[in-house]
Structures are given as C-alpha cells and as structure tokens.
Design a protein around this motif. Structure first.
Motif, short mmCIF file in Angstrom:
data_model
loop_
_atom_site.label_atom_id
_atom_site.label_comp_id
_atom_site.label_asym_id
_atom_site.label_seq_id
_atom_site.Cartn_x
_atom_site.Cartn_y
_atom_site.Cartn_z
N TYR A 106 24.00 -21.92 38.97
CA TYR A 106 23.22 -20.72 38.64
C TYR A 106 22.23 -21.03 37.53
N GLU A 107 21.05 -20.41 37.59
CA GLU A 107 20.13 -20.52 36.46
C GLU A 107 20.70 -19.79 35.25
N PHE A 108 21.38 -18.68 35.54
CA PHE A 108 22.09 -17.93 34.50
C PHE A 108 23.38 -17.45 35.14
N PRO A 110 26.24 -14.95 34.98
CA PRO A 110 26.78 -13.74 34.35
C PRO A 110 28.30 -13.87 34.17
N LYS A 111 28.80 -13.39 33.05
CA LYS A 111 30.24 -13.49 32.77
C LYS A 111 31.08 -12.69 33.75
N GLU A 152 31.12 -21.78 32.30
CA GLU A 152 30.05 -20.98 31.68
C GLU A 152 29.06 -21.83 30.92
N LYS A 155 27.04 -23.53 33.74
CA LYS A 155 26.54 -22.45 34.64
C LYS A 155 26.80 -22.80 36.11
N LEU A 187 18.89 -13.49 40.92
CA LEU A 187 19.83 -14.45 40.36
C LEU A 187 19.85 -15.67 41.27
#
Length: 217
Positions: A106-108, A110-111, A152, A155, A187
C-alpha cells in the motif's frame, strides 16, 4: 433489521457511544473483549454534556459497530474489538515450507485494514490466534489454512496459504482485502508475488497474469 427502528438525528450520539466503548478501561483490560453486561456502566452519563444511552439502545449501538466492522460477536454475551487485541504475535505451528505466498503493498496502510479484515473473516479464525496486526485462519471445507499479517512500517499485508485447495482459499482472502481497500477513496494497492527461486524478489501479480495470457512461463 436491527438498525431500522432507530434513526440517529445527531451523529455525535452514535460516535460518542463508540468512543466511550473503545476507550473504556474495561475493554482495554480484557484486551478487546467486551462483556455486554458492562455497557450500562461504560455508557453511563457522567457529565452534564454527556448524551443519554438508555439500555434499550445498547443493542443498536453494538449492531452499528458490527455494521462498520469495528467488532464481531463471540457469543450472546461478548463481542470482540480487534483494534484492542494484544500487539504481540503468539506462537503457533504453520507449514511454511511450500505455501502460496502473496504480498499487498500500500502507498498508505490505514490502521483499520487488519481489524476490519479480522471482523470479516472471524468465522475462520483458529481459536485464540488473532492479534492486532495478524490472524491465523482455517477453512474446513477447503482443507486449507492461512496466516495474514500487516506490517505498518513497510505498509504491506503478507498472505501465506497452505492446504488442499489453497488457491481457492487465497482467492477468498484476496477478494476480502481488495474489498476493504476499495472502500477507501484512492488507496492504491500493488499486488506482488515472490519468485519461487528467490523469495526476496517480488514481481507484480498483474505482470505475471500478462505473461500467462501470452503463454510465457
């Protein structure tokens, strides 16, 4: 149907209840397990500006949390909030020799990705084998098992699947993660497959599919 008989005119009434629950000491002490008989105390009005949460609306609040994949029901007396599970991964046996391996980058990240995944797949969780960033799954019909972990820092979500019908079980897991990612606005996710001969080298899944379509090994 459980949500149809209540219409929330003030959104903060609902979000306030959820925050009271997930920030409660009782839930933290129980590592994410919420005993429903504690709700009257957790939701009790303590300050003048607090909302009222009558007992006949407690079930509505829990159903709302389930709808938004914040928790899942363990039994009639308890629900589990994965976001408050223990951080440490527990010990378990898993045949890592020749599993199907896959990575979603993922580029970001999410938690909420992994907690929501745990909620969606909770029927397959092996007893007690879930932690805040990972889970061990088993499907008796497909005779397959899987370990799914979120990293995390890097990512990434890594997937290991083994068993008689591991490709079929992997397809279910991948679709579930893709559906969760699709609920976020923009996303980007890159799907990667490690090479069998060099497991630290990854190739994009769609690139491999392209090779396969053109008859290349």
């Amino acid at each position: 149907f459980e949500l149809d008989d209540t219409h929330v005119l003030e959104p903060e009434w609902a979000t306030g209840a959820v925050y009271k629950i997930i920030n409660s000491k009782q839930l933290a002490d129980a590592k994410g397990i919420l005993y429903l008989n504690l709700l009257p105390d957790i939701l009790k009005k303590r300050k003048e500006e607090d909302f009222e949460y009558p007992k006949n609306k407690h079930k509505f609040i829990i159903e709302l949390m389930k709808k938004f994949e914040i928790c899942y029901r363990i039994d009639k007396n308890r629900v589990l909030v994965p976001d408050l599970l223990q951080v440490e991964e527990m010990d378990f046996d898993f045949p890592y020799d020749e599993p199907l391996r896959f990575v979603m980058e993922y580029e970001f990240l999410p938690k909420s990705i992994m907690p929501r995944f745990i909620v969606k797949m909770h029927h397959d969780i092996k007893p007690g084998l879930q932690w805040r960033t990972g889970v061990v799954l088993a499907d008796k019909d497909l005779h397959s098992e899987a370990v799914v972990r979120a990293d995390e820092v890097d990512k990434k979500v890594s997937i290991h699947v083994t068993g008689d019908q591991k490709r079929e079980y992997f397809a279910i897991i991948r679709k579930t993660l893709r559906n969760i990612a699709g609920s976020f606005d923009k996303l980007p996710v890159t799907e990667l497959v490690p090479l069998p001969d060099s497991k630290e080298v990854y190739v994009e899944y769609k690139e491999l599919i392209g090779y396969e379509k053109h008859g290349k090994k």
